[in-house]
Design a protein around this motif. Structure first.
Motif, mmCIF file in Angstrom:
data_model
loop_
_atom_site.group_PDB
_atom_site.id
_atom_site.type_symbol
_atom_site.label_atom_id
_atom_site.label_comp_id
_atom_site.label_asym_id
_atom_site.label_seq_id
_atom_site.Cartn_x
_atom_site.Cartn_y
_atom_site.Cartn_z
ATOM 1 N N VAL B 534 0.807 -1.288 -0.169
ATOM 2 C CA VAL B 534 0.020 -0.207 0.244
ATOM 3 C C VAL B 534 1.191 1.287 0.341
ATOM 4 N N ALA B 535 2.042 1.448 1.234
ATOM 5 C CA ALA B 535 2.616 2.159 0.637
ATOM 6 C C ALA B 535 3.149 2.650 -0.429
ATOM 7 N N ILE B 536 3.759 2.110 -0.515
ATOM 8 C CA ILE B 536 4.721 2.358 -1.552
ATOM 9 C C ILE B 536 4.229 2.125 -3.038
ATOM 10 N N THR B 537 3.311 2.651 -3.075
ATOM 11 C CA THR B 537 2.187 3.332 -4.622
ATOM 12 C C THR B 537 2.927 4.840 -4.379
ATOM 13 N N LEU B 538 3.290 4.723 -3.257
ATOM 14 C CA LEU B 538 3.476 7.004 -3.206
ATOM 15 C C LEU B 538 4.438 7.050 -4.066
ATOM 16 N N VAL B 539 5.425 6.005 -4.188
ATOM 17 C CA VAL B 539 6.294 5.842 -4.418
ATOM 18 C C VAL B 539 6.286 6.865 -6.345
ATOM 19 N N PRO B 540 5.755 5.735 -6.642
ATOM 20 C CA PRO B 540 4.886 6.239 -7.861
ATOM 21 C C PRO B 540 3.813 7.213 -8.604
ATOM 22 N N ILE B 541 3.386 7.514 -7.670
ATOM 23 C CA ILE B 541 2.453 8.351 -7.668
ATOM 24 C C ILE B 541 3.006 9.755 -7.710
ATOM 25 N N PHE B 547 7.992 14.488 -11.604
ATOM 26 C CA PHE B 547 8.501 14.188 -13.012
ATOM 27 C C PHE B 547 7.561 15.453 -14.092
ATOM 28 N N GLY B 548 5.821 14.923 -13.650
ATOM 29 C CA GLY B 548 4.776 15.918 -15.302
ATOM 30 C C GLY B 548 3.865 16.744 -14.346
ATOM 31 N N GLY B 549 3.998 17.199 -12.862
ATOM 32 C CA GLY B 549 3.101 16.895 -12.434
ATOM 33 C C GLY B 549 1.514 16.904 -12.320
ATOM 34 N N LYS B 550 0.922 17.261 -12.153
ATOM 35 C CA LYS B 550 -0.369 16.771 -12.075
ATOM 36 C C LYS B 550 -1.453 15.742 -12.755
ATOM 37 N N LEU B 551 -1.427 14.744 -12.585
ATOM 38 C CA LEU B 551 -2.107 13.995 -13.752
ATOM 39 C C LEU B 551 -3.122 14.485 -15.017
ATOM 40 N N ARG B 552 -3.195 14.530 -16.150
ATOM 41 C CA ARG B 552 -3.786 14.985 -16.730
ATOM 42 C C ARG B 552 -4.815 13.552 -18.274
ATOM 43 N N LYS B 553 -6.489 13.574 -17.192
ATOM 44 C CA LYS B 553 -6.208 12.554 -18.218
ATOM 45 C C LYS B 553 -7.534 13.072 -18.863
#
Lengths: 318, 665
Positions: B534-541, B547-553
């Motif tokens: 659970v905690a490590i998903t913070l890393v990719p987020i 790198f990319g700022g807020k996620l644009r969808k």
């Protein structure tokens, strides 16, 4: 308290190392392939540029897809990072070796695969299902083959703790020349090729529907999600090369955190991984991709080799 | 405390209205909670409960005896019964009026009572009585939708198979009685040491066949994929989750309690062979199934195989004198009994909700349910991850323990072990991988993508009680996955007492960690692992953010292969999904297919294609059909005796009497 801080700090350092060199290893493989094809090829740093670009790009999500499609990249990347924490690269034992053993690592790979295969089905595209179906079928033979190959080494060491296995094997280099061990190495090598989606099992550079496996599953991913999945596959390659090199040639592994041992460890690790990456590239260049239904035969070879290795070890012993 | 038994069935038959229905299931719920509490008290205190029901002239005093093993199974049955009873409150709400709800309630409660009776019986007669009541109530539950010919056929097959099993059990109990002079389980305890080796093996084989039929081991499995889907889904959850476990209970009781500790090695090998073939063939057959409930039923066969791997290894290790290893194997097997009850119950309830919402069990007609039934799909996903033994859920822990127990077998220098153990390990690994493939298919085709039929399009979420029941079981999947110490600390003394040696502590519990002291530094810490995941998903987020700022969808339609729009029929089907596996294992499936194309206008766009695929069941063709032919033939020959004339029957009676008098003088 102090110990906890050290554990966290060293684990993070370990993680950063794996994260940082993963694109480079893929770059080396691509560069070597290009040289074999008489091309100059892109710089070995190209995968970094690709990732950086993808991270800034917009994400297109299919309107058919559910929350699962969007959660999967994080889950896949996360499970790969947890695996990276458990597999010894330059130092053994890794700080968090007690959290999970070999079986955990193999099942964490399966966890990532499970969700990525579901994501392939989530968009309703014909290609996603095709990729998921092929990936899961291939995995159903590859995963047991991998388990048996690694169990052979673990039974030699009397533990399924990866760090302990590596430590014990590096203490007795002669044990590595055991015939059971050599068979297991051959089995695990084929597994590595299949698991990381390399020729002759899968072609990472194609988007041709008849031959795609891994690429078909992730066809609908774009932007940051694609970056995470690509990066996760690159980490997977590094982890597999680390497993192969450290379980079967645990030479030069650092056993302490002294600067000298670490330097040797990092140097030895980079050397081993580079050699294996070049070998992978050579195999890719010299072989054609197998027809899909010939692939199981190759994988069965890996399975049988690993099974023989384990039985041989049980019967002959060390 | 015994009241739990008595409390179960009152009032249920009279209730045809809503209040009555609620009352019936609530009573079942209350008594199940009582059962859970009783089981916990006995497991934690270690003091068995012993009740004498009264004297009978022929069989001595009838006894109920709840020791650790009984309490464990009582707890598992009650735990699943709690959530299934909650589920039933919602599930039976819109049963059509032609279905008699009162009958269902009566049978449901009777079924629960009989299962409890089986595991708490301390006397062969009580046991067999409860066993038969269990068989009969399930017979009527399977044929509950009796207007369906398939249900009638399934019920008939079930009742035949289960009575063959009971016949073997009768032989077993009579043999035990002959050597002990009593029918009570107390007297049977360790009676193996008074028997000649041949008789002991006879008892062992009778128990394997008799209990094996109920457990659904291959080759006695043929009733299971027919019967479980035919019953109402709440009942299928109980049948698959706990009823087949009464077979496992019987085996453990007889092998370790009655016959132990003097065990020949071939018993262990036989059980391992049965276990391995059940698990691999079970999952392979499941992969070819597109009926959601049949698919789950085949997975029950697979999981019974995994449970028996632990039990078989425990027998083998005991036979070779290594009780500490046997303890680990037995704990692994019993842990998987608990886990399978929970996740299989959960999956069957999920399948029931799908059936309830879409009126279809064929996954080729489903798809896209994740949007219509978000909760059901989420809980089904939890069950699918758990049954595929993926960390950090409960299936992983018991498979991990099974692997550890088997791998430790290399310490024993015996050729049987050296061949049996690596093969079992290999096939367990294969089973795990195939199960994951099967559940990607089951979940992916049912819940993801575009709906493949109108039914799937108009599906609705289940009622709150049904969701609550599934939520409870999902929670248990997580709890028993991240806190294995809860279960192991209960199973440890139980395994030690079953093996009759002071060998507790073979699995060390250190905080949230499970460790195997016999194997250097081998440990897992599932809670930490779950925390990391659970905690490590913070890393990719955070990497993404840096790198990319807020996620644009942006939302867009999936590419429709160049056609106007994406059609549901462009998606992969379940048949297509499992095709590579069908080709890889073609020797086992012996599949034949038939393609029929009507009116070809263009070779690429065919208006109608009929595709029929058949996989052959080796067991039906080569085992059951010859046997049933012989039985039918001999029955036809026997028919000549039945002339219909009263005088000839009188003659038979007379002849029998004379013969009996001659012999029994």
């Amino acid at each position: 308290m102090n110990q906890i801080v050290t554990t966290i700090a060293t684990s993070l350092a370990h993680l950063v190392l794996v994260l940082a060199i993963a694109p480079l290893v893929t770059g080396v493989v691509r560069k070597t392939k290009a040289r074999f094809q008489n091309r100059r090829g892109a710089s070995v740093l190209q995968p970094y540029f690709d990732l950086a670009k993808l991270f800034t790009k917009e994400v297109v999500v299919s309107s058919v897809a559910s929350w699962l499609f969007q959660a999967t990249p994080y889950l896949v990347f996360g499970s790969m990072l947890v695996i990276a924490l458990l597999v010894p690269t330059v130092i053994t034992p890794v700080p968090l070796h007690w959290v999970g053993d070999i079986i955990t690592v193999i099942y964490l790979f399966a966890l990532g695969r499970f969700f990525i295969a579901l994501a392939g089905l989530d968009t309703g595209s014909a290609f996603g299902g095709l990729g998921s179906s092929r990936e899961m079928s291939i995995a159903s033979i590859v995963e047991p083959a991998m388990m048996l190959a690694i169990f052979t080494a673990s039974v030699t060491a009397g533990s399924t703790n990866l760090s302990i296995v590596v430590e014990r094997l590096s203490a007795s280099p002669l044990a590595m020349m055991n015939p059971a061990h050599l068979l297991a190495f051959a089995g695990l090598f084929i597994v590595m090729i299949a698991e990381t989606g390399r020729i002759p099992v899968d072609n990472p550079a194609t988007h041709l529907e008849l031959t795609m496996i891994h690429e078909a599953m992730i066809l609908e991913y774009s932007g940051r999600y694609l970056a995470l999945i690509e990066w996760a596959s690159q980490i997977k390659l590094v982890v597999f090369l680390a497993l192969l090199s450290n379980m079967f040639f645990p030479v030069g592994m650092a056993a302490t955190w002294s600067p000298w041992a670490l330097t040797v460890g990092v140097g030895a690790f980079c050397l081993k991984v580079t050699v294996l990456a070049v070998i992978v590239a050579v195999i890719e260049s010299m072989n054609a991709k197998l027809r899909l239904f010939r692939v199981p035969e190759l994988l069965m070879v890996a399975f049988i080799l690993s099974l023989l290795a384990l039985i041989l070890y049980f019967i002959i012993g060390a | 405390m015994l009241i739990i038994a008595g409390r179960r069935s009152p009032n249920s038959q009279s209730s045809l209205n809503t209040a009555g229905r609620n009352l019936g299931f609530t009573l079942a719920l209350l008594s199940s909670i009582a059962g859970c509490l009783l089981s916990l008290t006995i497991l934690l205190s270690g003091a068995p409960l012993h009740v004498e029901l009264g004297q009978t002239p022929l069989f001595g005093s009838l006894i109920l005896h709840v020791d650790g093993l009984s309490a464990l199974f009582l707890g598992i049955i009650s735990l699943l019964a709690v959530s299934v009873s909650v589920y039933s409150l919602g599930y039976t709400k819109d049963l059509s009026p032609r279905h008699a709800v009162g009958t269902l309630l009566f049978l449901y409660n009777g079924f629960l009572l009989s299962m409890v009776g089986v595991v708490i019986a301390g006397h062969a007669v009580v046991f067999l009585f409860a066993w038969e009541v269990m068989s009969l109530t399930t017979y009527f539950l399977i044929s509950y939708e009796h207007e369906e010919p398939a249900a009638r056929r399934a019920a008939w097959l079930y009742v035949v198979m289960t009575h063959i099993g009971t016949a073997f059990l009768l032989v077993m109990f009579v043999t035990l009685h002959t050597y002990t002079g009593s029918f009570s389980f107390d007297a049977f305890k360790d009676s193996g040491s008074h028997m000649p080796a041949l008789v002991r093996s006879l008892v062992f084989l009778c128990a394997t066949v008799g209990f094996g039929i109920k457990a659904g081991i291959i080759p006695f499995h043929i009733w299971l994929p027919e019967a479980h889907p035919a019953a109402p889904s709440n009942v299928s959850a109980l049948m698959s989750g706990v009823m087949i476990k009464t077979g496992i209970y019987g085996m453990v009781r007889v092998f370790f309690d009655f016959l132990g500790p003097d065990i020949p090695a071939w018993w262990g090998v036989l059980i391992l062979v049965v276990a391995v073939s059940s698990s691999v063939l079970g999952v392979l057959y499941a992969l070819m199934e597109h009926d959601l409930k049949r698919l789950l039923a085949y997975h029950s066969i697979e999981n019974i195989g995994i449970i028996l791997m632990g039990i078989g290894a425990a027998l083998l290790f005991t036979a070779l004198g290594s009780k500490p290893l046997a303890a680990i194997a037995l704990i692994a097997g019993l842990y998987h009994v608990l886990n399978h009850a929970i996740f299989k119950g959960l999956l069957f309830l999920g399948a029931g909700s799908v059936l309830h919402a879409t009126h279809s069990r064929n996954i080729e007609d489903l798809g896209g349910l994740v949007r219509k039934m978000p909760w059901t799909s989420f809980f089904f996903l939890i069950g699918a991850v758990a049954i595929s033994a993926l960390p950090p859920l409960n299936g992983f822990v018991s498979e991990w323990l099974t692997f550890q127990a088997l791998l430790l077998g290399f310490q024993i220098s015996d050729l049987t072990v050296k061949i049996a153990v690596p093969l079992t390990v290999a096939l367990l690994a294969l089973t795990g991988a195939l199960a994951a493939a099967c559940f990607v298919k089951a979940f992916g085709i049912t819940f993801l993508g575009l709906p493949r039929s109108v039914h799937a399009q108009t599906a609705h979420e289940s009622s709150p009680t049904m969701i609550a029941a599934m939520g409870l079981l999902s929670l248990l999947c997580v709890v028993f996955g991240v806190a294995p110490g809860l279960v192991v600390s209960v199973l440890d003394p139980l395994a030690a007492s079953l093996l009759g040696a002071n060998i507790s502590g073979q699995i060390a519990l250190n905080g949230g960690m499970l460790a195997i002291p016999q194997s250097t530094s081998t440990s897992i810490a599932p809670a930490v692992l779950a925390g990391f995941l659970v905690a490590i998903t913070l890393v990719p987020i955070s990497i993404g953010f840096v790198f990319g700022g807020k996620l644009r969808k942006r939302a867009a339609m999936t590419w429709g292969c160049g056609l106007e729009k994406l059609e549901p029929r462009m998606q992969y089907t379940a048949t297509g999904f499992s095709k590579p596996i069908r080709m890889i294992f073609s020797n086992i499936y012996r599949a034949t297919h038939e393609i029929e194309i009507s009116e070809v206008s263009s070779p690429y766009f065919q208006p109608e294609v009929r595709y029929e695929l058949k996989t052959e069941s080796v067991f039906l063709t080569y085992l059951y059909e010859p046997v049933s032919r012989v039985v039918l033939k001999s029955a036809r020959m026997m028919r000549r005796l039945q002339t219909g004339h009263l005088q000839s029957y009188l003659a038979y009676i007379f002849i029998t009497l004379v013969i009996l008098l001659l012999f029994a003088r």
